[in-house]
Design an enzyme around this catalytic site. Structure first.
Site, PDB file in Angstrom:
ATOM      1  N   ASP A 130     -12.444 -10.035  -0.605  1.00  0.00           N
ATOM      2  CA  ASP A 130     -13.715 -10.144   0.101  1.00  0.00           C
ATOM      3  C   ASP A 130     -14.690  -9.154  -0.536  1.00  0.00           C
ATOM      4  O   ASP A 130     -14.275  -8.257  -1.278  1.00  0.00           O
ATOM      5  CB  ASP A 130     -13.608  -9.966   1.624  1.00  0.00           C
ATOM      6  N   GLU A 186       0.812  -1.230   0.000  1.00  0.00           N
ATOM      7  CA  GLU A 186       0.000   0.000   0.000  1.00  0.00           C
ATOM      8  C   GLU A 186       0.843   1.278   0.000  1.00  0.00           C
ATOM      9  O   GLU A 186       0.628   2.177   0.806  1.00  0.00           O
ATOM     10  CB  GLU A 186      -0.972  -0.009   1.191  1.00  0.00           C
ATOM     11  N   ASN A 241       2.113  -5.200  -3.117  1.00  0.00           N
ATOM     12  CA  ASN A 241       0.715  -5.528  -2.824  1.00  0.00           C
ATOM     13  C   ASN A 241      -0.075  -4.245  -2.542  1.00  0.00           C
ATOM     14  O   ASN A 241       0.383  -3.377  -1.802  1.00  0.00           O
ATOM     15  CB  ASN A 241       0.690  -6.420  -1.569  1.00  0.00           C
TER      16      ASN A 241
HETATM   17  O1  G3I Z   1      -3.896  -7.167  19.055  1.00  0.00           O
HETATM   18  C1  G3I Z   1      -4.618  -6.033  19.567  1.00  0.00           C
HETATM   19  C2  G3I Z   1      -5.163  -6.335  20.911  1.00  0.00           C
HETATM   20  O2  G3I Z   1      -4.105  -6.545  21.812  1.00  0.00           O
HETATM   21  C3  G3I Z   1      -6.042  -5.177  21.357  1.00  0.00           C
HETATM   22  O3  G3I Z   1      -6.620  -5.471  22.576  1.00  0.00           O
HETATM   23  C4  G3I Z   1      -7.114  -4.887  20.329  1.00  0.00           C
HETATM   24  C5  G3I Z   1      -7.966  -3.687  20.695  1.00  0.00           C
HETATM   25  O4  G3I Z   1      -8.523  -3.083  19.570  1.00  0.00           O
HETATM   26  O5  G3I Z   1      -6.501  -4.647  19.095  1.00  0.00           O
HETATM   27  C6  G3I Z   1      -5.729  -5.721  18.619  1.00  0.00           C
HETATM   28  O6  G3I Z   1      -5.165  -5.351  17.409  1.00  0.00           O
HETATM   29  C7  G3I Z   1      -6.024  -5.335  16.281  1.00  0.00           C
HETATM   30  C8  G3I Z   1      -5.434  -6.247  15.233  1.00  0.00           C
HETATM   31  O7  G3I Z   1      -6.186  -6.165  14.029  1.00  0.00           O
HETATM   32  C9  G3I Z   1      -5.390  -7.702  15.672  1.00  0.00           C
HETATM   33  O8  G3I Z   1      -6.675  -8.156  15.919  1.00  0.00           O
HETATM   34  C10 G3I Z   1      -6.122  -3.918  15.756  1.00  0.00           C
HETATM   35  O9  G3I Z   1      -6.815  -3.111  16.687  1.00  0.00           O
HETATM   36  C11 G3I Z   1      -6.823  -3.891  14.431  1.00  0.00           C
HETATM   37  O10 G3I Z   1      -6.738  -2.585  13.881  1.00  0.00           O
HETATM   38  C12 G3I Z   1      -6.161  -4.858  13.481  1.00  0.00           C
HETATM   39  O11 G3I Z   1      -6.891  -4.836  12.260  1.00  0.00           O
HETATM   40  C13 G3I Z   1      -6.231  -5.428  11.158  1.00  0.00           C
HETATM   41  C14 G3I Z   1      -5.981  -4.361  10.082  1.00  0.00           C
HETATM   42  O12 G3I Z   1      -5.391  -4.971   8.940  1.00  0.00           O
HETATM   43  C15 G3I Z   1      -5.060  -3.246  10.575  1.00  0.00           C
HETATM   44  O13 G3I Z   1      -4.873  -2.298   9.581  1.00  0.00           O
HETATM   45  C16 G3I Z   1      -7.148  -6.501  10.588  1.00  0.00           C
HETATM   46  O14 G3I Z   1      -7.280  -7.577  11.534  1.00  0.00           O
HETATM   47  C17 G3I Z   1      -6.587  -7.041   9.276  1.00  0.00           C
HETATM   48  O15 G3I Z   1      -7.551  -7.865   8.650  1.00  0.00           O
HETATM   49  C18 G3I Z   1      -6.275  -5.877   8.331  1.00  0.00           C
HETATM   50  O16 G3I Z   1      -5.692  -6.417   7.176  1.00  0.00           O
HETATM   51  C19 G3I Z   1      -5.379  -5.482   6.134  1.00  0.00           C
HETATM   52  C20 G3I Z   1      -4.157  -6.029   5.411  1.00  0.00           C
HETATM   53  O17 G3I Z   1      -3.106  -6.279   6.319  1.00  0.00           O
HETATM   54  C21 G3I Z   1      -3.699  -5.057   4.312  1.00  0.00           C
HETATM   55  N1  G3I Z   1      -4.796  -4.750   3.410  1.00  0.00           N
HETATM   56  C22 G3I Z   1      -6.034  -4.301   4.039  1.00  0.00           C
HETATM   57  C23 G3I Z   1      -6.498  -5.306   5.091  1.00  0.00           C
HETATM   58  C24 G3I Z   1      -7.826  -4.916   5.683  1.00  0.00           C
HETATM   59  O18 G3I Z   1      -7.731  -3.679   6.356  1.00  0.00           O
END
Ligand code: G3I
Length: 377
Positions: A285, A178, A219
């Protein structure tokens, strides 16, 4: 027939206007050979599973994996093992998980997923080495006061250490993720600010030095459309190739939304592959507004079908990966209020019509190949 979809956007900018196609009747030809499964793998995948059907047409079909769900939910684990032939860590190879404290690595969650993949004869897409999101807090805090040389050394060490740790175990690495805005300008990240645009080529060179056999990908999202962002990515990878930078492929994330239009994805896969690159759909998705109507679900089915057909139609499209498979574990509701149902299984991990659409599309492709309908190698 047009489903009148408009392609999904992660940001609010609109791109790809007018670029609406359905890959109906796409030739189920020219799919490359699949790399061999990991030695000694065992899989009890049924013949009508996505991975079995995909293997008949030489395609790897993958999913992002939520490692918490993998550890706690046996149904989730079973589907992940039997339906897919590649896995991508949804979060646990990102920098904030890998190095939460500077110099103290946390490999265990990703190591466990790699072991799961090896047990199940699956390949691994590594995700992701250089990104503006999910950076460790120590880095975000320190970066503004670092000199360019200091930050460059930190990035080189991160890439070198992570790629070395997983050397020989990763099929494709998302090296840079990105880097562009939707208008085609480079994203104003700490990497661009401090290191200039050359950080992209450097990242690929460092990754290649650490694991020369891994396939190295750029990517991004919204490059499924022909438009400023896709054109900018195209120019970038064209230049990288011309300069001899070790880039092997481009990942098209393919996050769609039924309220926007379908991208001209096959065209974009084709033009990038014509540069001598592999291509992959890496995070598919199709989200919609909730509650889902029959019309919207038909549109979601069309989104999955057409994106898979686009990959099948392009010889160098080597994998099709969904960004998670169960609606109960999707990232979408937390980011897009009022939207969801983006995945191929429902919240109870029951297969939806979207799953059946992928199954049928693969079965048709395999049948066409058996009838001599395509040269896959
Ligand atoms: O691990 C912490 C946890 O300790 C905490 O308590 C909790 C509270 O919110 O957050 C947890 O972290 C989260 C993490 O996912 C793991 O679950 C983050 O808040 C959350 O923002 C994070 O989201 C991820 C996101 O990327 C971040 O930008 C999504 O799961 C994941 O599916 C998403 O994936 C991205 C790809 O990497 C790149 N392309 C877009 C795609 C979708 O956004």
């Amino acid at each position: 027939m047009s489903l009148r979809l408009r392609a999904g956007l992660i940001t609010t900018a609109v791109v790809g206007a007018g670029a609406v196609i359905l890959a109906q009747g796409a030739a189920f030809a020219s799919v490359p050979a699949t790399p061999p499964a990991a030695p000694g793998h065992q899989t009890s995948a049924p013949a009508d599973s996505l991975r079995s059907l995909a293997s008949r047409v030489g395609l790897r079909i993958g999913t992002a994996v939520n490692t918490d769900a993998l550890a706690s939910d046996s149904d989730y684990r079973s589907i992940a093992a039997t339906q897919f032939s590649t896995v991508t860590p949804e979060n646990v190879m990102k920098w904030d998980t890998i190095e939460p404290t500077q110099g103290a690595y946390n490999w265990a969650p990703a190591d466990q997923l790699v072991a799961f993949a090896q047990q199940n004869g699956q390949l691994v897409r590594g995700h992701t080495l250089v990104w503006h999101n999910q950076l460790p807090a120590w880095l975000t805090a320190a970066a503004p006061s670092m000199t360019p040389d200091q930050l460059r050394a930190v990035l080189k060490k991160h890439i070198t250490d992570e790629v070395t740790h997983f050397k020989g175990k990763i099929w494709q690495w998302d090296v840079v993720n990105e880097a562009f805005n939707d208008d085609g300008t480079l994203r104003d990240s700490i990497w661009l600010q401090k290191l200039g645009p050359g950080y992209i080529a450097d990242a690929f060179r460092w990754a290649h030095a650490a694991d020369p056999k891994a396939l190295l990908f750029y990517n991004d999202y919204n490059i499924e459309f022909t438009g400023p962002k896709s054109n900018a990515a195209y120019s970038l990878v064209q230049q990288l190739k011309a300069q001899g930078v070790p880039i092997d492929g481009v990942g098209f994330q393919t996050h769609l939304d039924t309220q926007y239009g379908l991208p001209d994805l096959q065209n974009n896969l084709q033009r990038f592959s014509a540069l001598g690159l592999k291509v992959a759909e890496t995070e598919v998705d199709v989200r919609t507004t909730l509650p889902v109507t029959a019309v919207e679900q038909n549109a979601q089915v069309g989104g999955y079908t057409s994106t898979l057909q686009a990959c099948l139609a392009v010889r160098d499209c080597i994998s099709y990966t969904v960004w998670g498979f169960g609606d109960g574990y999707s990232w979408v509701p937390a980011v897009f209020a009022g939207e969801g149902a983006a995945d191929i299984y429902d919240e109870n991990l029951q297969p939806k019509a979207e799953y059946t659409a992928l199954q049928q599309t693969l079965a048709l492709a395999a049948g066409a190949q058996q009838r001599g309908g395509g040269d896959r190698h």
